[in-house]
Scaffold this active site. Structure first.
Site, PDB file in Angstrom:
ATOM      1  CD1 TRP A   1      68.518  12.604  23.286  1.00  0.00           C
ATOM      2  CD2 TRP A   1      67.609  10.576  23.050  1.00  0.00           C
ATOM      3  NE1 TRP A   1      67.954  12.549  22.036  1.00  0.00           N
ATOM      4  CE2 TRP A   1      67.379  11.310  21.866  1.00  0.00           C
ATOM      5  CE3 TRP A   1      67.111   9.268  23.118  1.00  0.00           C
ATOM      6  CZ2 TRP A   1      66.699  10.789  20.764  1.00  0.00           C
ATOM      7  CZ3 TRP A   1      66.438   8.746  22.035  1.00  0.00           C
ATOM      8  CH2 TRP A   1      66.232   9.502  20.875  1.00  0.00           C
TER       9      TRP A   1
ATOM     10  NE  ARG B   1      80.413   4.261  21.381  1.00  0.00           N
ATOM     11  CZ  ARG B   1      79.616   4.182  20.311  1.00  0.00           C
ATOM     12  NH1 ARG B   1      79.178   3.005  19.909  1.00  0.00           N
ATOM     13  NH2 ARG B   1      79.260   5.239  19.657  1.00  0.00           N
TER      14      ARG B   1
ATOM     15  CE  LYS C   1      75.798  18.561  27.185  1.00  0.00           C
ATOM     16  NZ  LYS C   1      74.517  17.939  27.528  1.00  0.00           N
ATOM     17  N   PRO C   2      76.319  14.837  29.915  1.00  0.00           N
ATOM     18  CG  PRO C   2      75.677  13.520  31.694  1.00  0.00           C
ATOM     19  CD  PRO C   2      76.258  14.852  31.376  1.00  0.00           C
TER      20      PRO C   2
ATOM     21  N   GLY D   1      76.415  12.440  18.884  1.00  0.00           N
ATOM     22  CA  GLY D   1      75.122  13.108  18.737  1.00  0.00           C
ATOM     23  C   GLY D   1      74.834  13.359  17.277  1.00  0.00           C
TER      24      GLY D   1
ATOM     25  CD  GLU E   1      81.949   7.183  17.035  1.00  0.00           C
ATOM     26  OE1 GLU E   1      81.179   6.816  16.125  1.00  0.00           O
ATOM     27  OE2 GLU E   1      83.082   6.711  17.178  1.00  0.00           O
ATOM     28  CG  LEU E   2      79.082  13.362  13.942  1.00  0.00           C
ATOM     29  CD1 LEU E   2      79.490  14.393  12.913  1.00  0.00           C
ATOM     30  CD2 LEU E   2      78.748  14.033  15.269  1.00  0.00           C
TER      31      LEU E   2
ATOM     32  NE  ARG F   1      70.690  -2.710  18.493  1.00  0.00           N
ATOM     33  CZ  ARG F   1      71.762  -2.022  18.904  1.00  0.00           C
ATOM     34  NH1 ARG F   1      72.076  -1.990  20.172  1.00  0.00           N
ATOM     35  NH2 ARG F   1      72.513  -1.386  18.057  1.00  0.00           N
TER      36      ARG F   1
ATOM     37  CB  CYS G   1      73.874   6.431  15.404  1.00  0.00           C
ATOM     38  SG  CYS G   1      74.850   5.337  16.439  1.00  0.00           S
TER      39      CYS G   1
ATOM     40  CD  GLU H   1      70.415   9.435  12.658  1.00  0.00           C
ATOM     41  OE1 GLU H   1      70.600  10.640  12.891  1.00  0.00           O
ATOM     42  OE2 GLU H   1      71.108   8.538  13.147  1.00  0.00           O
TER      43      GLU H   1
ATOM     44  CB  SER I   1      77.129  -2.321  18.981  1.00  0.00           C
ATOM     45  OG  SER I   1      76.472  -1.381  18.166  1.00  0.00           O
TER      46      SER I   1
HETATM   47  P1  NAD Z   1      72.014  16.030  19.790  1.00  0.00           P
HETATM   48  O1  NAD Z   1      73.107  16.351  18.839  1.00  0.00           O
HETATM   49  O2  NAD Z   1      70.837  16.908  19.835  1.00  0.00           O
HETATM   50  O3  NAD Z   1      72.574  16.005  21.283  1.00  0.00           O
HETATM   51  C1  NAD Z   1      73.716  15.271  21.632  1.00  0.00           C
HETATM   52  C2  NAD Z   1      74.419  15.970  22.776  1.00  0.00           C
HETATM   53  O4  NAD Z   1      74.824  17.253  22.341  1.00  0.00           O
HETATM   54  C3  NAD Z   1      73.566  16.177  24.007  1.00  0.00           C
HETATM   55  O5  NAD Z   1      74.378  16.021  25.145  1.00  0.00           O
HETATM   56  C4  NAD Z   1      73.129  17.633  23.888  1.00  0.00           C
HETATM   57  O6  NAD Z   1      72.885  18.238  25.122  1.00  0.00           O
HETATM   58  C5  NAD Z   1      74.354  18.239  23.238  1.00  0.00           C
HETATM   59  N1  NAD Z   1      74.066  19.454  22.484  1.00  0.00           N
HETATM   60  C6  NAD Z   1      72.937  19.785  21.824  1.00  0.00           C
HETATM   61  N2  NAD Z   1      73.071  21.006  21.262  1.00  0.00           N
HETATM   62  C7  NAD Z   1      74.316  21.448  21.581  1.00  0.00           C
HETATM   63  C8  NAD Z   1      75.045  22.633  21.293  1.00  0.00           C
HETATM   64  N3  NAD Z   1      74.540  23.615  20.576  1.00  0.00           N
HETATM   65  N4  NAD Z   1      76.289  22.731  21.780  1.00  0.00           N
HETATM   66  C9  NAD Z   1      76.834  21.755  22.511  1.00  0.00           C
HETATM   67  N5  NAD Z   1      76.204  20.602  22.814  1.00  0.00           N
HETATM   68  C10 NAD Z   1      74.950  20.449  22.354  1.00  0.00           C
HETATM   69  O7  NAD Z   1      71.642  14.520  19.496  1.00  0.00           O
HETATM   70  P2  NAD Z   1      70.585  13.623  20.260  1.00  0.00           P
HETATM   71  O8  NAD Z   1      69.240  13.982  19.766  1.00  0.00           O
HETATM   72  O9  NAD Z   1      70.818  13.645  21.731  1.00  0.00           O
HETATM   73  O10 NAD Z   1      71.021  12.171  19.767  1.00  0.00           O
HETATM   74  C11 NAD Z   1      70.618  11.666  18.568  1.00  0.00           C
HETATM   75  C12 NAD Z   1      71.720  11.756  17.548  1.00  0.00           C
HETATM   76  O11 NAD Z   1      72.911  11.124  18.037  1.00  0.00           O
HETATM   77  C13 NAD Z   1      71.376  11.029  16.289  1.00  0.00           C
HETATM   78  O12 NAD Z   1      71.713  11.781  15.166  1.00  0.00           O
HETATM   79  C14 NAD Z   1      72.220   9.759  16.369  1.00  0.00           C
HETATM   80  O13 NAD Z   1      72.487   9.185  15.129  1.00  0.00           O
HETATM   81  C15 NAD Z   1      73.425  10.256  17.053  1.00  0.00           C
HETATM   82  N6  NAD Z   1      74.168   9.136  17.658  1.00  0.00           N
HETATM   83  C16 NAD Z   1      75.328   8.750  17.072  1.00  0.00           C
HETATM   84  C17 NAD Z   1      76.036   7.689  17.592  1.00  0.00           C
HETATM   85  C18 NAD Z   1      77.315   7.253  16.940  1.00  0.00           C
HETATM   86  O14 NAD Z   1      78.055   6.534  17.576  1.00  0.00           O
HETATM   87  N7  NAD Z   1      77.615   7.652  15.727  1.00  0.00           N
HETATM   88  C19 NAD Z   1      75.566   7.016  18.714  1.00  0.00           C
HETATM   89  C20 NAD Z   1      74.367   7.434  19.292  1.00  0.00           C
HETATM   90  C21 NAD Z   1      73.687   8.517  18.746  1.00  0.00           C
END
Ligand code: NAD
Length: 497
Positions: free
Chosen positions: A166, A175, A190-191, A244, A266-267, A294, A300, A397, A457
C-alpha cells in the site's frame, strides 16, 4: 456502493473519471462471485471513501483462465507493438497525473506533493520499459569444439502473479506491470487491500490505451492469503513477483515451491544512514530528512538507523531535530501539510511502541512530540539519540517518522553497526573522502547505496536487496530479465560447416 468522497474529488479535477470498483477479468469489469465488497478508508479521517469488489478464492480460476488465454497472443505481439502501448500508457498517466495524485492521497494519506512525485516515478517505469521492450537480445556462438552452434533466446516466462503493498499504491504496480508487459507476459495483479483505487484506475487507463483483454487482470481481496495460495497452486501460473514485508514474502516463497515458480521478492529494509566524521553535516541533515520523512517514513528504503561519528553527532542531531520540529503534520490534501497520517492507527501504535521500548532501554528523546494529531493515524516526528543496540527499534523496520541515532567512533565500528541486521536493501553514506566512499560501498551488505544523497529510486537503476530484503531487481535493463526465460538451441554444425 459508497462513492461520495471520490465523487467530490472528481468534481474538483477536470477530466476525472471515477475509478472502476469491480474486478478486471478478461477485459470485463465485474463483481466478485460472492458479491462481497471491501471498504476503502481515508487514513486521515478513518472514513469509508469507496467500496470495491472483494474477491474470494472462487474468483481465482476466472482470472487464471483469462491470463492464460491471453498469453499466446500477447507474447506473439511484436516488441514494437508492446512498446507503443506502454508509451501510450505513459502519456496517459502524465496527462492524468493530478487525478492519480489525488487518488493516492485519498486512499494512502501522503501529502499531495509526494503523490505527484509518485505519479512521475510510476510513469517513468512505463516509459523506461517501452524503451526496453525492443532491446531484448539473444546470442549466437560457435561451440568451442566447432561441432555445433549455440543459439540463445529470451522468451516471456508466462502468466505472472503480481502482489503489491500500500505504501506506493501506483509506483509499486508500474514497476512490475511495465517490465512484465514489455517482456510479453500476461499478469494477475493483486494490490494491497488498503489501496485498491489507484490500481483499478491504472488498469482502466491501460484498457483505454488499447490493452487486449486478459493481458492485465486485477482483483482485490480482504483475505489475500487464501486467494494468493489458490493462484499459486494453479499450474498455469509461471511466476510470482511480490513486494511487501519479509514475513509474508518468506511464506509466499514456501507456497511457490511446489510449483517451482520463479520468484522476485522486494521485501523489507532496515537501512543504515552512515555519517562519517568528514561528512558535510548540513548535506547529511538534508539527506536524512528526505530519507526519513518521505512517505511519512513508510518506505522500504527509509533510513531506519542513523549511525553517526562521535565528532559530528551533536551537530547532526541538532540539525535534524530542528528540521523535524518544523514539520507540519496534517491531512495530505492540505497543501500546508508536510507529513500526512500513517496508513492506519495500527501502524501508528506500532511506531509508538518502538519509541517507548527504546526510551525504556535508555535512548534519549530529543524530539518527542507524542502522538497527538488531527486523527488517530497521525504521529508527529520523534528523534531518539544514543539508542542502545538492544532496543527493538534497532532490529525492526520502523515505518514511521521516528529517527533513531546510534553513535560510533571508528570507521570499522560504523560499518559493523551498519551491517548488523538481517536486512540488506539500501544503505546511505555521507563522507567527502573518495577512498572511504569506495571502502564503505564495497563493505555494505545491501543491494543499493546512496552516497551523499538520501534517495536512490530511479526507473533506470536496479532496485532490490540482498540478505532477507529479497531476490531479484526491479527497474533498469535488469528488471525485464525477471520476466524472461532463457532457451538455448544446439544446432549441429555438420550440415553447414
Ligand atoms: P504486507 O506484506 O503485509 O502486504 C503486502 C502485500 O501482500 C499486500 O498486497 C497484501 O495483501 C499481501 N499479503 C498479505 N498477507 C498475505 C498472505 N498471507 N498471502 C499472500 N499475500 C499476502 O506488507 P505491507 O504492510 O503492505 O507493506 C509494507 C512492507 O512492504 C514493508 O515491509 C516494506 O519494507 C515493504 N516494501 C518493500 C519494497 C521493496 O521494494 N523492497 C517496496 C515497498 C514496500
Amino acid at each position: 456502493m459508497q462513492q461520495s468522497v471520490i465523487d467530490t474529488v472528481g468534481r474538483q479535477i477536470s477530466g476525472f473519471v471515477c475509478p472502476p470498483i469491480g474486478m478486471l477479468v478478461g477485459g470485463e469489469w465485474r463483481e466478485a462471485r460472492g458479491g462481497a465488497s471491501l471498504p476503502v478508508l481515508d487514513p486521515a479521517t478513518g472514513e469509508v471513501i469507496a467500496a470495491v469488489a472483494d474477491a474470494s478464492p472462487e474468483d481465482a480460476a476466472d482470472v487464471m483462465d483469462a491470463a492464460a488465454a491471453a498469453f499466446p497472443q500477447w507474447s506473439a505481439t511484436s516488441p514494437r507493438q508492446r512498446a507503443a502501448l506502454l508509451h501510450d500508457a505513459f502519456l496517459a498517466l502524465q496527462e492524468r497525473a493530478e487525478e492519480f495524485a489525488q487518488l493516492i492521497t485519498l486512499e494512502m494519506g501522503k501529502p499531495l506533493a509526494e503523490s505527484r512525485a509518485e505519479v512521475g516515478y510510476a510513469a517513468d517505469f512505463l516509459r523506461w520499459y517501452a524503451e526496453e521492450a525492443v532491446r531484448v537480445t539473444g546470442t549466437f556462438r560457435t561451440a568451442p569444439d566447432g561441432t555445433a552452434r549455440h543459439l540463445t533466446l529470451r522468451q516471456p516466462v508466462g502468466p505472472c502473479l503480481l502482489v503489491t503493498p500500500w505504501n506506493f499504491p501506483l509506483a509499486m504496480i508500474t514497476r512490475k506491470v511495465a517490465p512484465a508487459l514489455a517482456a510479453g507476459c500476461t499478469v494477475i495483479l493483486k494490490p494491497a487491500e488498503e489501496t485498491p483505487l489507484s490500481a483499478l484506475q491504472f488498469a482502466h487507463v491501460l484498457t483505454e490505451a488499447g490493452l487486449p483483454a486478459g493481458v492485465v487482470n486485477v482483483l482485490n481481496t480482504s483475505r489475500p492469503g487464501p486467494l494468493v495460495e489458490t493462484i499459486l497452486r494453479d499450474r498455469r501460473i509461471r511466476k510470482l513477483s511480490f513486494t511487501g514485508s519479509t514475513e509474508v514474502g518468506r511464506r509466499l516463497l514456501e507456497s511457490a515451491a511446489p510449483g517451482v515458480l520463479r520468484a522476485s521478492m522486494e521485501l523489507g529494509g532496515n537501512a543504515p544512514f552512515l555519517v562519517f566524521d568528514d561528512a558535510d553535516v548540513d548535506a547529511a541533515v538534508e539527506g536524512a530528512v528526505a530519507a526519513k520523512l518521505r512517505n511519512g517514513g513508510q518506505s522500504c528504503v527509509a533510513a531506519n538507523r542513523f549511525i553517526v561519528a562521535d565528532e559530528v553527532a551533536s551537530r547532526f542531531v541538532d540539525g535534524l531535530a530542528e528540521r523535524l520540529r518544523d514539520q507540519v503534520v496534517g491531512p495530505g490534501t492540505d497543501p500546508r501539510s508536510t507529513l500526512g497520517p500513517l496508513i492506519n492507527e495500527r501502524q501508528r501504535d506500532r511506531a509508538v511502541g518502538l519509541v517507548d521500548d527504546a526510551v525504556s532501554h535508555g535512548a534519549a528523546p530529543v524530539v518527542h512530540y507524542g502522538t497527538a494529531g488531527p486523527g488517530d493515524a497521525f504521529l508527529k516526528p520523534v528523534l531518539l539519540d544514543r539508542v542502545p543496540p538492544a532496543a527493538e527499534i534497532a532490529r525492526e523496520e520502523i515505518f514511521g517518522p521516528v529517527a533513531a541515532v546510534y553513535r560510533f567512533s571508528t570507521e570499522q565500528e560504523g560499518l559493523a553497526l551498519a551491517n548488523a541486521t538481517e536486512s540488506g536493501l539500501v544503505g546511505y553514506v555521507y563522507t567527502q573522502d573518495l577512498n572511504r566512499t569506495i571502502r564503505a560501498v564495497e563493505a555494505m551488505e545491501c543491494g543499493m547505496v546512496g552516497v551523499n544523497r538520501g534517495y536512490v529510486s530511479d526507473a533506470s537503476a536496479p532496485f532490490g536487496g540482498v540478505k532477507q530484503s529479497g531476490l531479484g531487481r526491479e527497474g533498469s535493463e535488469i528488471g525485464i530479465q525477471e520476466y524472461l526465460e532463457t532457451k538455448y538451441a544446439s544446432i549441429d554444425a555438420r550440415g553447414f560447416a
